[in-house]
Design a protein around this motif. Structure first.
Motif, mmCIF file in Angstrom:
data_model
loop_
_atom_site.group_PDB
_atom_site.id
_atom_site.type_symbol
_atom_site.label_atom_id
_atom_site.label_comp_id
_atom_site.label_asym_id
_atom_site.label_seq_id
_atom_site.Cartn_x
_atom_site.Cartn_y
_atom_site.Cartn_z
ATOM 1 N N VAL A 31 39.796 40.588 41.598
ATOM 2 C CA VAL A 31 38.399 40.700 42.032
ATOM 3 C C VAL A 31 37.429 39.927 41.152
ATOM 4 C CG1 VAL A 31 38.788 42.923 43.128
ATOM 5 C CG2 VAL A 31 38.116 42.849 40.722
ATOM 6 N N GLY A 32 37.787 39.718 39.881
ATOM 7 C CA GLY A 32 36.907 39.000 38.979
ATOM 8 C C GLY A 32 35.728 39.832 38.496
ATOM 9 N N ILE A 33 34.989 39.265 37.547
ATOM 10 C CA ILE A 33 33.863 39.961 36.911
ATOM 11 C C ILE A 33 32.684 39.015 36.855
ATOM 12 C CG2 ILE A 33 33.089 41.169 34.827
ATOM 13 C CD1 ILE A 33 36.163 41.361 34.131
ATOM 14 N N ALA A 34 31.523 39.483 37.284
ATOM 15 C CA ALA A 34 30.313 38.657 37.244
ATOM 16 C C ALA A 34 29.954 38.324 35.797
ATOM 17 C CB ALA A 34 29.158 39.390 37.915
ATOM 18 N N PRO A 35 29.466 37.107 35.529
ATOM 19 C CA PRO A 35 29.129 36.713 34.146
ATOM 20 C C PRO A 35 28.179 37.675 33.450
ATOM 21 C CG PRO A 35 29.112 34.789 35.583
ATOM 22 C CD PRO A 35 29.300 35.992 36.477
ATOM 23 N N GLU A 36 27.224 38.254 34.178
ATOM 24 C CA GLU A 36 26.267 39.164 33.540
ATOM 25 C C GLU A 36 26.911 40.472 33.086
ATOM 26 O OE1 GLU A 36 25.625 39.527 38.078
ATOM 27 O OE2 GLU A 36 26.028 37.936 36.606
ATOM 28 N N GLN A 87 30.944 47.739 38.945
ATOM 29 C CA GLN A 87 30.976 48.080 40.368
ATOM 30 C C GLN A 87 31.804 47.053 41.136
ATOM 31 O OE1 GLN A 87 29.661 50.817 41.735
ATOM 32 N NE2 GLN A 87 29.004 51.479 39.703
ATOM 33 N N SER A 88 32.639 47.544 42.053
ATOM 34 C CA SER A 88 33.449 46.656 42.888
ATOM 35 C C SER A 88 33.651 47.313 44.243
ATOM 36 C CB SER A 88 34.802 46.373 42.222
ATOM 37 O OG SER A 88 35.522 47.567 42.023
ATOM 38 N N GLU A 89 34.182 46.523 45.180
ATOM 39 C CA GLU A 89 34.365 47.042 46.530
ATOM 40 C C GLU A 89 35.436 48.121 46.590
ATOM 41 O OE1 GLU A 89 35.122 43.761 49.072
ATOM 42 O OE2 GLU A 89 33.152 42.833 48.762
ATOM 43 N N GLY A 90 36.483 47.983 45.772
ATOM 44 C CA GLY A 90 37.551 48.970 45.772
ATOM 45 C C GLY A 90 37.196 50.181 44.931
ATOM 46 N N ARG A 91 37.996 51.228 45.040
ATOM 47 C CA ARG A 91 37.816 52.437 44.230
ATOM 48 C C ARG A 91 38.942 52.485 43.209
ATOM 49 N NH1 ARG A 91 36.959 57.748 47.628
ATOM 50 N NH2 ARG A 91 36.515 58.456 45.516
ATOM 51 N N PHE A 92 38.583 52.398 41.929
ATOM 52 C CA PHE A 92 39.571 52.339 40.870
ATOM 53 C C PHE A 92 39.373 53.518 39.932
ATOM 54 C CE2 PHE A 92 38.739 47.939 42.193
ATOM 55 C CZ PHE A 92 40.024 47.560 42.556
ATOM 56 N N GLU A 93 40.488 54.143 39.555
ATOM 57 C CA GLU A 93 40.432 55.307 38.678
ATOM 58 C C GLU A 93 40.274 54.858 37.228
ATOM 59 O OE1 GLU A 93 44.120 57.176 39.542
ATOM 60 O OE2 GLU A 93 43.338 58.297 41.241
ATOM 61 N N THR A 153 37.932 38.378 24.280
ATOM 62 C CA THR A 153 36.911 37.781 25.121
ATOM 63 C C THR A 153 37.423 37.678 26.554
ATOM 64 O OG1 THR A 153 37.716 35.562 24.562
ATOM 65 C CG2 THR A 153 35.897 36.443 23.236
ATOM 66 N N VAL A 154 36.511 37.378 27.473
ATOM 67 C CA VAL A 154 36.893 37.260 28.878
ATOM 68 C C VAL A 154 36.246 36.031 29.494
ATOM 69 C CG1 VAL A 154 34.968 38.700 29.686
ATOM 70 C CG2 VAL A 154 37.025 38.479 31.098
ATOM 71 N N LYS A 155 36.990 35.382 30.379
ATOM 72 C CA LYS A 155 36.467 34.316 31.224
ATOM 73 C C LYS A 155 36.721 34.739 32.661
ATOM 74 C CE LYS A 155 37.433 30.621 27.885
ATOM 75 N NZ LYS A 155 38.207 29.376 27.638
ATOM 76 N N SER A 156 35.645 34.828 33.451
ATOM 77 C CA SER A 156 35.822 35.338 34.802
ATOM 78 C C SER A 156 34.582 35.078 35.640
ATOM 79 C CB SER A 156 36.108 36.849 34.776
ATOM 80 O OG SER A 156 36.312 37.356 36.079
ATOM 81 N N ALA A 157 34.772 35.107 36.949
ATOM 82 C CA ALA A 157 33.680 35.072 37.912
ATOM 83 C C ALA A 157 34.111 35.897 39.110
ATOM 84 C CB ALA A 157 33.358 33.636 38.326
ATOM 85 N N LEU A 158 33.149 36.391 39.852
ATOM 86 C CA LEU A 158 33.475 37.230 41.001
ATOM 87 C C LEU A 158 34.380 36.496 41.989
ATOM 88 C CD1 LEU A 158 30.124 39.077 41.837
ATOM 89 C CD2 LEU A 158 32.242 40.065 40.949
#
Length: 374
Positions: free
Chosen positions: A306-311, A324-330, A351-356
């Motif tokens: 799903v990725g992670i928004a830069p902010e 927050q994401s579309e799926g429901r994760f425990e 560190t992380v590199k990612s985008a939605l």
């Protein structure tokens, strides 16, 4: 910074530090004089860039003018809130020009904790500062009380959960040996063991969080073969990866990658990264790639999920934060926080590199040769 400050003139506490930011020399002088007479240590900045630099020293309060020649106070406040190193600083705007309702709303919306306008009497300014610091102290006391509760609760739950799990696992073994009861009883007991294991892992995470929060954790350092550790953890996560339809692969160097560290804590950090890749991988392949570079062991855990928004990149490493994401994760939002703190405890980084929608790559870097003591 507080622990190194001498007592203030009233002798009641260490002198707190205020970063006074104002581009007008006369106003800067008078405000600093008032703060010093109130028992505060004062740092001074005459512009936004200088304020951003001095704020890295984490003063107890940033007293921030709005109008400055290089970067205005609103933008300085926004940048301080956006930085992981300064996001929780106490910030108060103090302006004699921007005094409209719209100005106050804008300042508070950009992240300021208070917005005061001049003229303001000396005693009123000091009273406002004291009130703001009291609110902060109460918030910190509440956090400490929460952490103490989590620590006590986790300790009290750990022993009975362990006993219960051992007895359930023993019951499963007995049922497997009984051909008549094997089918229906195993179907009931196996999910119970799985859920109890999950509950035990959550309790362990809460206990580790409380220890890290109070710095009540000591690393049990020994020589660690990180290659073997990653291999073992990837093997351990094969079952949950198959359940999530994720093809989890380890890409390891031919030679062992050895370093000094706490094997249990490092296993936990790697496990949290793998768990994250499986949980958010959306059924696509994921890899744990280990290499060495410039005296560091580098573990990159990549997924195509799903990725992670830069902010949100900085926020995901904080306690109890869940993106927050579309799926429901425990989960409680503790895994990445723990992995980040374990890396820091080993003088490393995460560190992380990612985008939605474009997956995520978490990079754990650990020193191969550490000279200072743990």
């Amino acid at each position: 910074m507080n622990s190194s400050h001498p007592p203030d003139s009233r002798g009641a506490r260490p002198a707190l530090t205020v970063l006074n930011v104002n581009d007008d020399p006369a106003t800067l002088y008078l405000l600093s004089l008032t703060l010093k007479q109130g028992g505060y240590q004062v740092l001074e900045a005459t512009g936004g860039r200088e304020a951003l630099r001095l704020a890295q020293g984490r003063p107890d309060l940033v007293l921030l003018d709005v109008h400055m020649p290089d970067i205005d106070g609103y933008e300085v406040c926004r940048r301080l809130r956006a930085s992981e190193a300064t996001h929780d600083l106490l910030i108060a705007h103090l302006s004699s020009v921007s005094v409209r309702r719209e100005d106050r709303v804008r300042g508070l919306a950009q992240g300021a904790d208070a917005y005061w306008t001049r003229p303001l009497a000396e005693d009123e300014l000091l009273a406002n500062i004291e009130a703001l610091l009291r609110l902060q102290a109460r918030a910190r006391d509440a956090v400490r009380a929460r952490d103490r509760f989590l620590s006590i609760a986790a300790h009290e739950l750990k022993t009975p959960l362990t006993v219960l799990r051992l007895n359930l696992e023993r019951a499963v073994e007995m049922v497997v040996g009984d051909t008549e009861a094997h089918g229906p009883m195993e179907k009931r007991l196996t999910p119970a063991v799985r859920q109890l294991t999950r509950l035990q892992n959550l309790v362990d995470s809460l206990l580790d969080v409380s220890r890290l929060s109070t710095q009540d954790i000591a690393l049990q350092v020994e020589t660690v073969d990180l290659s073997q550790l990653v291999r073992d953890q990837v093997e351990r996560f094969q079952a949950p990866a198959r359940s999530a339809s994720v093809d989890l692969e380890a890409v390891l160097p031919d030679a062992p990658v050895t370093l000094f560290g706490d094997p249990r804590m490092l296993e936990q950090a790697v496990g949290h990264l793998l768990s994250n890749a499986v949980k958010f991988g959306q059924g696509r392949p994921a890899k744990a790639r280990l290499s060495t570079h410039e005296g560091q062991a580098v573990l990159a855990v990549e997924d195509q999920g799903v990725g992670i928004a830069p902010e949100d990149h900085a926020r995901i490493f904080r306690r109890f934060e869940r993106v927050q994401s579309e799926g429901r994760f425990e989960g409680l939002g503790l895994g990445l926080y723990l992995a980040h703190e374990i890396a820091a405890a080993h003088d490393g980084t995460l560190t992380v590199k990612s985008a939605l929608g474009q997956g995520a790559c978490f990079e754990l870097r650990l020193p191969l040769h550490r000279t200072q003591r743990y």
